[in-house]
Design a protein around this motif. Structure first.
Motif, PDB file in Angstrom:
ATOM      1  N   TYR A  93       0.856  -1.179   0.000  1.00  0.00           N
ATOM      2  CA  TYR A  93       0.000   0.000   0.000  1.00  0.00           C
ATOM      3  C   TYR A  93       0.892   1.229   0.000  1.00  0.00           C
ATOM      4  CZ  TYR A  93      -3.713  -3.252   1.201  1.00  0.00           C
ATOM      5  OH  TYR A  93      -4.589  -4.299   1.176  1.00  0.00           O
ATOM      6  N   THR A  94       0.557   2.177  -0.862  1.00  0.00           N
ATOM      7  CA  THR A  94       1.401   3.363  -1.009  1.00  0.00           C
ATOM      8  C   THR A  94       1.591   4.090   0.314  1.00  0.00           C
ATOM      9  OG1 THR A  94       0.745   3.574  -3.294  1.00  0.00           O
ATOM     10  CG2 THR A  94       1.644   5.540  -2.267  1.00  0.00           C
ATOM     11  N   VAL A  95       0.561   4.075   1.160  1.00  0.00           N
ATOM     12  CA  VAL A  95       0.683   4.792   2.434  1.00  0.00           C
ATOM     13  C   VAL A  95       1.778   4.172   3.308  1.00  0.00           C
ATOM     14  CG1 VAL A  95      -1.116   3.491   3.668  1.00  0.00           C
ATOM     15  CG2 VAL A  95      -0.640   5.866   4.303  1.00  0.00           C
ATOM     16  N   ASP A  96       1.917   2.840   3.288  1.00  0.00           N
ATOM     17  CA  ASP A  96       2.984   2.187   4.061  1.00  0.00           C
ATOM     18  C   ASP A  96       4.355   2.566   3.504  1.00  0.00           C
ATOM     19  OD1 ASP A  96       1.088   0.836   5.609  1.00  0.00           O
ATOM     20  OD2 ASP A  96       0.991  -0.824   4.181  1.00  0.00           O
ATOM     21  N   THR A  97       4.464   2.551   2.165  1.00  0.00           N
ATOM     22  CA  THR A  97       5.725   2.913   1.521  1.00  0.00           C
ATOM     23  C   THR A  97       6.149   4.318   1.928  1.00  0.00           C
ATOM     24  OG1 THR A  97       4.988   1.612  -0.377  1.00  0.00           O
ATOM     25  CG2 THR A  97       6.873   3.069  -0.725  1.00  0.00           C
ATOM     26  N   LEU A  98       5.202   5.245   1.862  1.00  0.00           N
ATOM     27  CA  LEU A  98       5.543   6.644   2.154  1.00  0.00           C
ATOM     28  C   LEU A  98       5.831   6.851   3.641  1.00  0.00           C
ATOM     29  CD1 LEU A  98       3.117   8.540  -0.255  1.00  0.00           C
ATOM     30  CD2 LEU A  98       5.608   8.279  -0.450  1.00  0.00           C
ATOM     31  N   ARG A  99       5.075   6.160   4.518  1.00  0.00           N
ATOM     32  CA  ARG A  99       5.363   6.267   5.959  1.00  0.00           C
ATOM     33  C   ARG A  99       6.782   5.813   6.252  1.00  0.00           C
ATOM     34  NH1 ARG A  99       0.045   3.271   7.952  1.00  0.00           N
ATOM     35  NH2 ARG A  99      -1.419   5.013   8.069  1.00  0.00           N
ATOM     36  N   GLU A 100       7.175   4.687   5.634  1.00  0.00           N
ATOM     37  CA  GLU A 100       8.506   4.142   5.889  1.00  0.00           C
ATOM     38  C   GLU A 100       9.599   5.064   5.344  1.00  0.00           C
ATOM     39  OE1 GLU A 100       8.446  -0.035   5.518  1.00  0.00           O
ATOM     40  OE2 GLU A 100      10.619  -0.254   5.715  1.00  0.00           O
ATOM     41  N   LEU A 101       9.381   5.604   4.141  1.00  0.00           N
ATOM     42  CA  LEU A 101      10.383   6.515   3.574  1.00  0.00           C
ATOM     43  C   LEU A 101      10.471   7.797   4.390  1.00  0.00           C
ATOM     44  CD1 LEU A 101       9.743   6.011  -0.236  1.00  0.00           C
ATOM     45  CD2 LEU A 101      11.843   5.462   1.015  1.00  0.00           C
ATOM     46  N   ARG A 102       9.330   8.243   4.908  1.00  0.00           N
ATOM     47  CA  ARG A 102       9.311   9.444   5.747  1.00  0.00           C
ATOM     48  C   ARG A 102      10.152   9.223   7.002  1.00  0.00           C
ATOM     49  NH1 ARG A 102       9.756  13.273   5.653  1.00  0.00           N
ATOM     50  NH2 ARG A 102       8.164  13.968   4.242  1.00  0.00           N
ATOM     51  N   SER A 103      10.061   8.020   7.618  1.00  0.00           N
ATOM     52  CA  SER A 103      10.847   7.797   8.831  1.00  0.00           C
ATOM     53  C   SER A 103      12.322   7.553   8.504  1.00  0.00           C
ATOM     54  CB  SER A 103      10.265   6.655   9.669  1.00  0.00           C
ATOM     55  OG  SER A 103      10.384   5.444   8.986  1.00  0.00           O
ATOM     56  N   LEU A 104      12.602   7.031   7.304  1.00  0.00           N
ATOM     57  CA  LEU A 104      14.007   6.855   6.893  1.00  0.00           C
ATOM     58  C   LEU A 104      14.657   8.192   6.523  1.00  0.00           C
ATOM     59  CD1 LEU A 104      13.741   3.671   4.623  1.00  0.00           C
ATOM     60  CD2 LEU A 104      15.025   3.843   6.765  1.00  0.00           C
ATOM     61  N   HIS A 105      13.838   9.118   6.010  1.00  0.00           N
ATOM     62  CA  HIS A 105      14.347  10.426   5.561  1.00  0.00           C
ATOM     63  C   HIS A 105      13.497  11.526   6.182  1.00  0.00           C
ATOM     64  CE1 HIS A 105      16.559   8.226   2.387  1.00  0.00           C
ATOM     65  NE2 HIS A 105      15.450   7.532   2.239  1.00  0.00           N
ATOM     66  N   PRO A 106      13.628  11.723   7.496  1.00  0.00           N
ATOM     67  CA  PRO A 106      12.719  12.648   8.193  1.00  0.00           C
ATOM     68  C   PRO A 106      12.811  14.088   7.689  1.00  0.00           C
ATOM     69  CG  PRO A 106      14.478  11.872   9.655  1.00  0.00           C
ATOM     70  CD  PRO A 106      14.594  11.090   8.399  1.00  0.00           C
ATOM     71  N   ASP A 107      13.948  14.474   7.131  1.00  0.00           N
ATOM     72  CA  ASP A 107      14.115  15.864   6.713  1.00  0.00           C
ATOM     73  C   ASP A 107      13.816  16.097   5.235  1.00  0.00           C
ATOM     74  OD1 ASP A 107      14.945  16.521   9.304  1.00  0.00           O
ATOM     75  OD2 ASP A 107      17.013  15.909   8.847  1.00  0.00           O
ATOM     76  N   ALA A 108      13.535  15.033   4.498  1.00  0.00           N
ATOM     77  CA  ALA A 108      13.346  15.175   3.057  1.00  0.00           C
ATOM     78  C   ALA A 108      11.899  15.529   2.719  1.00  0.00           C
ATOM     79  CB  ALA A 108      13.738  13.884   2.353  1.00  0.00           C
ATOM     80  N   GLU A 109      11.748  16.210   1.581  1.00  0.00           N
ATOM     81  CA  GLU A 109      10.431  16.455   1.019  1.00  0.00           C
ATOM     82  C   GLU A 109      10.180  15.340   0.000  1.00  0.00           C
ATOM     83  OE1 GLU A 109       8.449  20.519  -0.673  1.00  0.00           O
ATOM     84  OE2 GLU A 109      10.544  20.592  -0.061  1.00  0.00           O
ATOM     85  N   LEU A 110       9.061  14.638   0.110  1.00  0.00           N
ATOM     86  CA  LEU A 110       8.808  13.488  -0.759  1.00  0.00           C
ATOM     87  C   LEU A 110       7.896  13.860  -1.916  1.00  0.00           C
ATOM     88  CD1 LEU A 110       8.225  10.667   1.921  1.00  0.00           C
ATOM     89  CD2 LEU A 110      10.371  11.386   0.842  1.00  0.00           C
ATOM     90  N   PHE A 111       8.222  13.350  -3.094  1.00  0.00           N
ATOM     91  CA  PHE A 111       7.431  13.567  -4.310  1.00  0.00           C
ATOM     92  C   PHE A 111       7.084  12.202  -4.889  1.00  0.00           C
ATOM     93  CE2 PHE A 111       8.104  18.146  -4.951  1.00  0.00           C
ATOM     94  CZ  PHE A 111       9.120  18.378  -4.025  1.00  0.00           C
TER      95      PHE A 111
END
Ligand code: ATP
Ligand code: MG
Length: 205
Positions: A93-111
């Motif tokens: 699920y895309t939401v899981d992917t983005l949650r995980e990337l957000r915690s791996l890269h807390p300072d990044a802006e995700l696109f």
């Protein structure tokens, strides 16, 4: 690069999710165009995990799809591949992917980069409000799919016109099954990998 207020510029990270069975030049051009248009520092390709439910078609192993994605992106210093979905059990699920990337890269802006066809499904996702908090959504044009009939919320998504490449993984699989060429539709290394592993030899419509 410093921001106008003198603080450090936030890292801009593109996220290209897909089954990548196989990855083809349509995916690569979309990622490259969005990276340029949105001044992204990096694009992470995230192959989906293995569907655990019976799906309507055979999907190549997560490892084969992951390796093809690595082969296709290896030469581009801006491109990388993540195993987060491949290594997570259950459907992606895309939401899981983005949650995980957000915690791996807390300072990044995700696109989150997605094609016009996949974009249409985003708005029907139940957690779409959280999704829009986690990432910007970038919709790419794709031959055969118009952006206007996606019914997207205005302002929720940015749209990018990418040079039309009428390539799909489905068509590549069918071509291999029929003994037709896929040279120049996918990177050369991916053609060789498909033949080495005898992928798609028995793909059916
Ligand atoms: P399949 O035919 O198996 O569905 P596909 O070619 O659609 O494969 P996916 O792995 O499903 O590839 O797509 C991953 C992402 O890439 C999706 O967001 C999709 O919309 C986008 N995409 C795929 N092909 C293109 C293309 N030719 N141009 C622009 N975007 C594309
Ligand atoms: Mg698709």
């Amino acid at each position: 690069t410093p921001t106008p207020d003198g603080g450090p510029r936030r890292r801009r990270l593109g996220v290209m999710g897909g089954t990548f069975d196989p990855i083809h030049h349509g995916h690569l051009v979309a990622a490259s165009e969005v990276a340029s248009a949105f001044q992204l520092d990096e694009v992470v390709f995230v192959p989906t995990g293995q569907p655990w439910q019976k799906s309507d078609r055979h999907v190549s192993s997560a490892e084969d799809r992951y390796l093809m994605t690595v082969i296709a992106t290896a030469e581009n210093p801006q491109f990388s591949v993540s195993r987060i979905d491949v290594d997570r059990d259950g459907p992606t699920y895309t939401v899981d992917t983005l949650r995980e990337l957000r915690s791996l890269h807390p300072d990044a802006e995700l696109f989150f980069i997605t094609g016009a066809d996949a974009l249409a499904q985003i708005i029907s996702w139940r957690s779409s409000e959280e999704l829009f908090d986690l990432a910007h959504f970038i919709g790419c044009t794709r031959p055969g799919h118009t952006l206007s009939d996606t019914g997207l919320p205005v302002g929720g998504v940015s749209l990018v016109e990418v040079p039309a490449l009428a390539i799909s993984s489905t068509d590549c699989r069918m071509r291999v099954a029929k003994g037709e060429p896929i040279w120049y539709l996918v990177p050369d290394g991916v053609v060789r990998y498909i033949h080495k592993r005898a992928l798609y030899a028995s793909a059916r419509p």
